[in-house]
Design a protein around this motif. Structure first.
Motif, PDB file in Angstrom:
ATOM      1  N   SER A 221       0.827  -1.215   0.000  1.00 12.95           N
ATOM      2  CA  SER A 221       0.000   0.000   0.000  1.00 12.95           C
ATOM      3  C   SER A 221       0.856   1.256   0.000  1.00 12.95           C
ATOM      4  O   SER A 221       0.493   2.270  -0.617  1.00 12.95           O
ATOM      5  N   ALA A 222       2.002   1.192   0.685  1.00 11.92           N
ATOM      6  CA  ALA A 222       2.912   2.335   0.686  1.00 11.92           C
ATOM      7  C   ALA A 222       3.448   2.599  -0.719  1.00 11.92           C
ATOM      8  O   ALA A 222       3.510   3.747  -1.175  1.00 11.92           O
ATOM      9  N   PHE A 223       3.821   1.539  -1.426  1.00 10.98           N
ATOM     10  CA  PHE A 223       4.269   1.677  -2.820  1.00 10.98           C
ATOM     11  C   PHE A 223       3.158   2.282  -3.679  1.00 10.98           C
ATOM     12  O   PHE A 223       3.406   3.148  -4.523  1.00 10.98           O
ATOM     13  N   LEU A 224       1.935   1.804  -3.467  1.00  8.37           N
ATOM     14  CA  LEU A 224       0.807   2.291  -4.256  1.00  8.37           C
ATOM     15  C   LEU A 224       0.588   3.786  -4.050  1.00  8.37           C
ATOM     16  O   LEU A 224       0.439   4.552  -5.011  1.00  8.37           O
ATOM     17  N   LEU A 225       0.594   4.210  -2.807  1.00 14.08           N
ATOM     18  CA  LEU A 225       0.364   5.626  -2.508  1.00 14.08           C
ATOM     19  C   LEU A 225       1.493   6.505  -3.042  1.00 14.08           C
ATOM     20  O   LEU A 225       1.240   7.598  -3.567  1.00 14.08           O
ATOM     21  N   PHE A 226       2.710   6.058  -2.910  1.00 18.59           N
ATOM     22  CA  PHE A 226       3.850   6.828  -3.405  1.00 18.59           C
ATOM     23  C   PHE A 226       3.753   6.966  -4.927  1.00 18.59           C
ATOM     24  O   PHE A 226       3.987   8.039  -5.500  1.00 18.59           O
ATOM     25  N   GLY A 227       3.424   5.856  -5.606  1.00 17.92           N
ATOM     26  CA  GLY A 227       3.279   5.912  -7.054  1.00 17.92           C
ATOM     27  C   GLY A 227       2.158   6.841  -7.484  1.00 17.92           C
ATOM     28  O   GLY A 227       2.308   7.622  -8.441  1.00 17.92           O
TER      29      GLY A 227
ATOM     30  N   VAL B 203       2.412  -0.722 -10.167  1.00 13.62           N
ATOM     31  CA  VAL B 203       2.468  -2.098 -10.668  1.00 13.62           C
ATOM     32  C   VAL B 203       3.078  -3.027  -9.614  1.00 13.62           C
ATOM     33  O   VAL B 203       2.631  -4.167  -9.442  1.00 13.62           O
ATOM     34  N   ILE B 204       4.084  -2.543  -8.871  1.00 17.50           N
ATOM     35  CA  ILE B 204       4.678  -3.340  -7.796  1.00 17.50           C
ATOM     36  C   ILE B 204       3.621  -3.686  -6.746  1.00 17.50           C
ATOM     37  O   ILE B 204       3.520  -4.832  -6.285  1.00 17.50           O
ATOM     38  N   ALA B 205       2.814  -2.686  -6.366  1.00 13.53           N
ATOM     39  CA  ALA B 205       1.765  -2.916  -5.368  1.00 13.53           C
ATOM     40  C   ALA B 205       0.760  -3.956  -5.858  1.00 13.53           C
ATOM     41  O   ALA B 205       0.360  -4.861  -5.111  1.00 13.53           O
ATOM     42  N   MET B 206       0.361  -3.849  -7.114  1.00  7.59           N
ATOM     43  CA  MET B 206      -0.616  -4.809  -7.648  1.00  7.59           C
ATOM     44  C   MET B 206       0.017  -6.176  -7.862  1.00  7.59           C
ATOM     45  O   MET B 206      -0.656  -7.209  -7.719  1.00  7.59           O
ATOM     46  N   ALA B 207       1.301  -6.212  -8.190  1.00 10.91           N
ATOM     47  CA  ALA B 207       1.997  -7.491  -8.329  1.00 10.91           C
ATOM     48  C   ALA B 207       2.036  -8.225  -6.992  1.00 10.91           C
ATOM     49  O   ALA B 207       1.934  -9.459  -6.948  1.00 10.91           O
TER      50      ALA B 207
ATOM     51  N   SER C 186       6.597  -7.967 -18.796  1.00  8.22           N
ATOM     52  CA  SER C 186       6.919  -9.208 -19.514  1.00  8.22           C
ATOM     53  C   SER C 186       7.867 -10.085 -18.698  1.00  8.22           C
ATOM     54  O   SER C 186       7.682 -11.311 -18.603  1.00  8.22           O
ATOM     55  N   ILE C 187       8.868  -9.471 -18.098  1.00 10.12           N
ATOM     56  CA  ILE C 187       9.831 -10.217 -17.282  1.00 10.12           C
ATOM     57  C   ILE C 187       9.139 -10.821 -16.057  1.00 10.12           C
ATOM     58  O   ILE C 187       9.362 -11.981 -15.701  1.00 10.12           O
ATOM     59  N   ILE C 188       8.286 -10.024 -15.414  1.00 13.13           N
ATOM     60  CA  ILE C 188       7.537 -10.517 -14.249  1.00 13.13           C
ATOM     61  C   ILE C 188       6.664 -11.705 -14.653  1.00 13.13           C
ATOM     62  O   ILE C 188       6.575 -12.712 -13.931  1.00 13.13           O
ATOM     63  N   ALA C 189       6.014 -11.601 -15.806  1.00 12.65           N
ATOM     64  CA  ALA C 189       5.157 -12.688 -16.284  1.00 12.65           C
ATOM     65  C   ALA C 189       5.951 -13.968 -16.495  1.00 12.65           C
ATOM     66  O   ALA C 189       5.556 -15.051 -16.032  1.00 12.65           O
ATOM     67  N   PHE C 190       7.072 -13.866 -17.175  1.00 16.80           N
ATOM     68  CA  PHE C 190       7.878 -15.054 -17.474  1.00 16.80           C
ATOM     69  C   PHE C 190       8.417 -15.688 -16.192  1.00 16.80           C
ATOM     70  O   PHE C 190       8.382 -16.915 -16.027  1.00 16.80           O
TER      71      PHE C 190
END
Length: 487
Positions: free
Chosen positions: A167-173, A211-215, A274-278
Motif C-alpha cells: 500500500s505504501a508503494f501504491l500511494l507513493f506511485g 504495478v509493484i503494489a498490484m503485483a 513481460s519479465i515478471i510474467a515469465f
C-alpha cells in the motif's frame, strides 16, 4: 454532480452488500447464531447478484467522478459475488465445529466483497485505493481467523505486514503520477504529459510503483514469497476467497488501467511486466513441483496461472479483455472447487486443515464424489482439452501469438508442461490404496447435513468446468459483450 434515480439504481449492488454487512453486524450484537449469520450473508449476496440485472440496462453510467458502472464492471461484480457465495457455503460447513466465535467471518467477507466491487468499478486512483484497502484489510482478519492455531495467526500477520508495504508503494506511485499529471482519472492520467521526455522518468517511476503494489496483491514473482505461507495457514474457505475474489478484483482493475490510461503505454513498463510474467510462470511451476502440501501447491500454481494471464496485459490488444474474462471465469470455477474439496475434508474444525498429500491417498475409496471433483479440477488446471482450463490457456496462447510475444508463449507452454507433472501426481494419489484408513486428521462423515450444501456446490462447479470446456460459446459471447466497449 446531482444524484438521480438512475445513479441510485446503478449503486444498488454495492448498497445491498453494505446493508447485508450492517444487518449481520446488528445480528451479532443482538444474538449470535451461526446459521442465521450465514443465511443473511447468502441472501444478501444473492440479492446483490440479482440486482445486477436491474443495473444492466443503465450501463454504462458514471456514478460520481470516481466510479464507472459499465458492463465490464458488472461482469466482474457477478463473478466475485458468485465466488463469495461459494466461499460462504464452504465456510458454513467448515466453521460449524469451530469452538470459537463464528459470525464475524461473514462480516469480514461482506466488507471484502464490497471492496472488490468498488475496485472493478474504479477508473480513478482515489476509488482504486479505497477499494483495494477495503478488499485487503478484512482479509487480514479472515486469514488469521483461526488465531488459536499458529499457522493461521502467522498467515494473517504476514499478509498484513507485506500488504501494508504494498500500500505504501501504491500511494507513493499515485503521488508521483498526480504531481506530474495533475489528475487522478485513468483516462486523463498522463495524457497531457505522455511523450514529453522531461516527465518520462517520473511517470515511469509512479506507474512502476503502482504495478509493484498490484503485483504483490496478485502474488507475482518476485513479490510472491508470502503466498504459500498464507494459503497454507489460512482456513480453507479463506484461501478459496483469497485465490478468487481478491485476484479477480485486482486483475480486472489492472486490465482497465492498462487499457484506458495513456501512461501505461510506456515501452519500458511493458518490458518489466513481460519479465515478471515469465518469471512467475517459471518460478511458480518449479516451486510447485517440490510441494507435498496441497494448499502450498495450489498457492504456487496460482502464481504460475497469474503469470500466464499477465501475457494478456503485455499484449493489451483487441483480444486482451476477452481473454482476461474467459481465463478468470475458468480459473475461479476451478480454484473454488479445488479448495472446496480441501474445506469439506477438513470440516468440522479439527486443528490444521487436511492439506498434506498423504491424507489424500485413497480418497476415491472413502469419498468418491470428492475424488471425482478433484480429478476434474486437476485436469482443468493442467489445461487438458474438454475442460474449462483448456479454453482459458488456448485464448492466452492465441493472444500472445497475435501480439508476437513468442517468448511468453513459450513460457506458457513450458509452464503447462511442468504443471502437468504435479497435477497428475495429485490425481494419482487419489486412487492409490489407502495405507492408513484411520488417519486421525481426516473427517469423513459425508452425511452431516452441514456438508451437503458444500458437496452439491463442488459437484456443480465440476459440471460447469466440464460444460465450459465442451461448449464455451455462451461464456465467450457474454464476456465479449461485456468488454467490447472498454479501452
Amino acid at each position: 454532480m446531482n444524484m438521480t434515480l438512475s445513479h441510485l439504481i446503478a449503486l444498488l449492488p454495492l448498497v445491498i452488500v453494505c446493508v447485508t454487512v450492517i444487518v449481520v453486524m446488528l445480528g451479532i450484537a443482538w444474538r449470535r447464531h451461526h446459521f442465521v449469520s450465514a443465511t443473511i450473508t447468502t441472501v444478501g449476496l444473492n440479492l446483490a447478484l440479482l440486482s445486477l440485472l436491474a443495473v444492466l440496462p443503465l450501463a454504462p453510467i458514471r456514478v460520481t467522478p470516481i466510479l464507472l458502472i459499465d458492463h465490464y464492471a458488472l461482469l466482474y461484480m457477478a463473478l466475485m459475488l458468485i465466488a463469495a457465495l461459494a466461499a460462504t457455503t464452504l465456510a458454513h460447513a467448515y466453521l460449524e465445529g469451530f469452538d470459537d466465535q463464528k459470525e464475524e467471518y461473514y462480516l469480514l467477507l461482506g466488507c471484502s466483497v464490497l471492496g472488490g466491487m468498488t475496485l472493478v468499478a474504479s477508473d480513478h486512483l482515489l476509488s482504486l485505493f479505497f477499494g483495494l484497502e477495503l478488499l485487503s484489510v478484512p482479509l487480514y482478519g479472515m486469514a488469521a481467523y483461526a488465531y488459536r492455531t499458529r499457522p493461521s495467526l502467522e498467515s494473517g500477520i504476514k499478509y498484513m505486514v507485506l500488504s501494508a508495504a504494498a500500500s505504501a508503494f501504491l500511494l507513493f506511485g499515485m503521488a508521483l503520477l498526480y504531481a506530474e499529471s495533475g489528475s487522478l482519472s485513468f483516462s486523463a492520467l498522463g495524457a497531457s504529459l505522455y511523450g514529453d521526455s522531461a516527465h518520462q522518468s517520473w511517470l515511469s517511476m509512479g506507474i512502476g510503483m503502482m504495478v509493484i503494489a498490484m503485483a504483490f496483491k496478485l502474488s507475482l514473482v518476485p513479490f510472491h514469497l508470502w503466498t504459500a505461507d498464507v494459503y497454507e495457514g489460512a482456513p480453507a474457505p479463506v484461501s478459496a476467497f483469497l485465490a478468487t475474489v481478491s485476484k479477480v478484483a485486482v486483475f480486472a482493475l489492472l486490465m482497465r488501467l492498462f487499457m484506458t490510461a495513456p501512461v501505461t503505454g510506456l515501452a519500458s513498463l511493458h518490458v518489466v511486466v513481460s519479465i515478471i510474467a515469465f518469471l512467475s510462470m517459471l518460478v511458480g511451476n518449479l516451486m510447485a513441483l517440490r510441494q507435498d502440501n496441497i494448499k502450498r501447491l495450489l498457492g504456487y500454481s496460482s502464481i504460475a496461472h497469474l503469470g500466464y494471464l499477465l501475457t494478456v496485459v503485455v499484449a493489451s490488444d483487441d483480444m486482451a479483455l476477452l481473454t482476461t474474462g474467459v481465463y478468470l471465469i475458468t480459473y475461479v470455477a476451478t480454484t473454488l472447487a479445488t479448495f472446496g474439496v480441501v474445506a469439506l475434508i477438513s470440516s468440522p474444525w479439527r486443528g490444521s486443515d487436511v492439506a498434506s498429500l498423504k491424507y489424500y491417498r485413497g480418497l476415491f475409496w472413502r469419498r468418491p464424489y470428492l475424488a471425482a471433483v478433484m480429478t476434474v479440477m486437476m485436469l482443468s488446471l493442467a489445461g487438458i482439452p474438454m475442460t474449462a482450463g483448456f479454453i482459458g490457456k488456448f485464448y492466452v496462447i492465441a493472444t500472445g501469438v497475435e501480439a508476437g510475444l513468442w517468448w511468453l508463449v513459450a513460457g506458457v507452454i513450458i509452464g503447462s508442461a511442468l504443471g502437468l507433472y504435479y497435477y497428475l501426481r495429485v490425481m494419482v494419489m487419489l486412487y492409490l490404496h489407502d495405507d492408513d484408513p484411520g488417519g486421525e486428521q481426516r473427517y469423513d462423515a459425508a452425511n452431516d447435513w452441514v456438508q451437503r450444501a458444500g458437496g452439491i456446490m463442488v459437484i456443480l462447479l465440476a459440471l460447469a468446468v466440464l460444460a465450459l470446456g465442451i461448449y464455451p460459446q455462451p461464456m465467450l459471447q457474454l464476456v465479449d459483450a461485456a468488454t467490447m466497449a472498454v479501452g
